[in-house]
Design an enzyme around this catalytic site. Structure first.
Site, PDB file in Angstrom:
ATOM      1  N   HIS A  17       0.870  -1.205   0.000  1.00  0.00           N
ATOM      2  CA  HIS A  17       0.000   0.000   0.000  1.00  0.00           C
ATOM      3  C   HIS A  17       0.894   1.238   0.000  1.00  0.00           C
ATOM      4  CE1 HIS A  17      -3.828   2.158   1.440  1.00  0.00           C
ATOM      5  NE2 HIS A  17      -2.935   3.096   1.225  1.00  0.00           N
ATOM      6  N   HIS A  19       1.544   5.384  -1.669  1.00  0.00           N
ATOM      7  CA  HIS A  19       1.190   6.566  -2.466  1.00  0.00           C
ATOM      8  C   HIS A  19       2.477   7.184  -3.006  1.00  0.00           C
ATOM      9  CE1 HIS A  19      -2.973   6.683  -0.904  1.00  0.00           C
ATOM     10  NE2 HIS A  19      -2.404   6.169   0.182  1.00  0.00           N
ATOM     11  N   LYS A 103      -9.184  -0.250  -5.941  1.00  0.00           N
ATOM     12  CA  LYS A 103      -9.274   0.402  -4.636  1.00  0.00           C
ATOM     13  C   LYS A 103     -10.628   1.060  -4.450  1.00  0.00           C
ATOM     14  CE  LYS A 103      -7.722   2.012  -0.734  1.00  0.00           C
ATOM     15  NZ  LYS A 103      -6.741   3.038  -0.411  1.00  0.00           N
ATOM     16  N   HIS A 140     -10.443   1.189   1.598  1.00  0.00           N
ATOM     17  CA  HIS A 140     -10.258   2.181   2.668  1.00  0.00           C
ATOM     18  C   HIS A 140     -11.504   2.047   3.542  1.00  0.00           C
ATOM     19  CE1 HIS A 140      -8.672   6.092   4.334  1.00  0.00           C
ATOM     20  NE2 HIS A 140      -9.810   5.888   4.980  1.00  0.00           N
ATOM     21  N   HIS A 178      -4.643  -0.534   5.869  1.00  0.00           N
ATOM     22  CA  HIS A 178      -4.223   0.259   7.032  1.00  0.00           C
ATOM     23  C   HIS A 178      -5.166   0.153   8.231  1.00  0.00           C
ATOM     24  CE1 HIS A 178      -6.970   2.894   4.914  1.00  0.00           C
ATOM     25  NE2 HIS A 178      -6.072   3.353   4.074  1.00  0.00           N
ATOM     26  N   ASP A 251       1.334   2.649   3.550  1.00  0.00           N
ATOM     27  CA  ASP A 251       0.472   3.824   3.374  1.00  0.00           C
ATOM     28  C   ASP A 251       1.303   5.104   3.428  1.00  0.00           C
ATOM     29  OD1 ASP A 251      -1.792   5.272   2.864  1.00  0.00           O
ATOM     30  OD2 ASP A 251      -2.515   5.281   4.921  1.00  0.00           O
TER      31      ASP A 251
HETATM   32  C1  NCD Z   1      -3.619   9.127   1.966  1.00  0.00           C
HETATM   33  C2  NCD Z   1      -3.143  10.170   0.956  1.00  0.00           C
HETATM   34  O1  NCD Z   1      -2.670  11.232   1.365  1.00  0.00           O
HETATM   35  O2  NCD Z   1      -3.243   9.916  -0.245  1.00  0.00           O
HETATM   36  N1  NCD Z   1      -3.679   9.721   3.268  1.00  0.00           N
HETATM   37  C3  NCD Z   1      -3.658   9.077   4.455  1.00  0.00           C
HETATM   38  O3  NCD Z   1      -3.830   9.732   5.480  1.00  0.00           O
HETATM   39  N2  NCD Z   1      -3.459   7.784   4.535  1.00  0.00           N
HETATM   40  C4  NCD Z   1      -4.914   8.569   1.538  1.00  0.00           C
HETATM   41  C5  NCD Z   1      -5.347   7.366   2.334  1.00  0.00           C
HETATM   42  O4  NCD Z   1      -4.793   6.273   2.178  1.00  0.00           O
HETATM   43  O5  NCD Z   1      -6.253   7.525   3.138  1.00  0.00           O
HETATM   44 ZN    ZN Z   2      -3.377   5.056   1.578  1.00  0.00          ZN
END
Ligand code: NCD
Ligand code: ZN
Length: 354
Positions: A17, A19, A103, A140, A178, A251
């Protein structure tokens, strides 16, 4: 394998996971993952999100271009589910190896989720397809209803939406992303093997007090938010249990200073730079070093039906200093650096040089 109390050698890990964002910041953050992890499930919450085969292929190319020379890293792309996503696109994407999962963001639940699903019942056609072809659904798991207390949103999601969904589609393969609560741990542990969960480093280290320590600390604000201490303790037990249903997903979600230090700061913690070291600290504290490899390098690949990595990575017991902030290539403006998780701390494990 634990060679000694001072060194641990495991199959190269994967991050299930992640970003990575896009544009300049992508180049600034990707190396932290690509130099350590072999593969990562890439979150599709760009703006606009990744909803087509073409946008996934193009985004993958941009990621690959941004990977530093010498790193062998494979981004595994995902689709962002919307109310009007077509089942044919999902099926084709999965069968052609373009999408490794899809997702589900309930609408308005987190960063860039305004395109998210407004009502789970509306996309039963997508769930039906995913169940039939065995495509993982990454969730999520929070409700976005403002009348539900922010600390209850995960537990309420499970009861109101996830349980009914799995009654309708009992063989759907689901990763509850998460997870932050005992409710989620219980749910996953009491489900069949088609349900799994990722656990982040930050939810193993902090409870909700971190956000309010001597002032309002947006660096510890992420979604789902950290919960009470009893939940953190339970998450540490779950992550270090060796159970096949729990695996690594950082995450890692970078936001530059100006978006964190704001009267309406963004949710997300950038933990990629020291993620493995951070997890390992927890496994050591829980006397579970022998179960680290399962969590970091085996359980996730098995759940996704992918081969295990062959290469290995070693970590040695050696202090490492986590910098206060990291320049992610958006030069010229100090407000455009990113603060890593554990900023300013010393961690006791370091990745050994090859
Ligand atoms: C994530 C993001 O900033 O893209 N933020 C987070 O707090 N985890 C999005 C997500 O996974 O909720
Ligand atoms: Zn995330």
């Amino acid at each position: 394998m634990i060679n000694s109390f001072n060194e641990i050698s495991i199959l190269k890990p994967d991050d299930w996971h992640l970003h990575l964002r896009d544009g300049k910041i992508l180049k600034g953050v990707v190396s932290y993952t690509a130099n350590v992890f072999s593969r990562a499930i890439i979150m599709p919450n760009l703006d606009p999100p990744i909803t087509t085969l073409n946008s996934a292929k193009e985004y993958k190319k941009r990621i690959i271009q941004a990977i530093p020379k010498g790193a062998s890293f494979t981004p595994l792309m995902t689709a962002y589910l919307t109310d009007d996503m077509s089942p044919e696109v999902l099926e084709r994407g999965f069968k052609e190896g373009i999408f490794y999962g899809a997702k589900l963001y309930p609408v308005n639940v987190t960063t860039n989720s305004s395109y998210g699903v407004t009502d789970l019942n509306k996309i039963d056609n997508l769930f039906e397809t995913m169940e039939r072809i065995g495509m993982p659904l990454l969730i999520h798991g929070e409700v976005s209803d403002l009348d539900v207390d922010v600390f209850d949103r995960e537990a309420v999601f499970i009861e109101r939406h996830l349980e009914p969904l799995l009654r309708r589609f009992s063989s759907l393969r689901v990763v509850l992303e998460h997870i932050t609560t005992i409710d989620a741990i219980d749910f996953v542990e009491n489900s069949k093997s088609n349900i799994a969960a990722t656990i982040t480093p930050h939810h193993l280290h902090i409870n909700r007090n971190a956000m309010f320590l001597g002032g309002l600390r947006s660096d510890f604000y992420c979604l789902p938010t950290a919960k009470r201490e009893i939940h953190r303790i339970a998450l540490r037990k779950a992550a270090t249990s060796g159970k096949a249903c729990f695996f690594l997903g950082t995450d890692s979600a970078p936001h530059t200073r100006k978006f964190k230090e704001s009267s309406c700061g963004c949710a997300g913690i950038f933990n990629a730079p020291f993620a493995l070291e951070s997890y390992l600290k927890v496994f050591e504290e829980e006397n579970a070093l022998s179960r680290f490899e399962a969590f970091a390098s085996i359980n996730g690949a098995n759940f996704y039906g992918l081969p295990l990595n062959i290469e290995k990575i070693s970590l040695v017991k050696k202090d490492i200093f986590v910098p206060k902030s990291i320049n992610v290539g958006l030069e010229g403006d100090p407000n455009d650096s990113v603060k890593p998780f554990h900023s300013g701390e010393i961690l006791g494990w370091s990745i050994a040089a090859n």
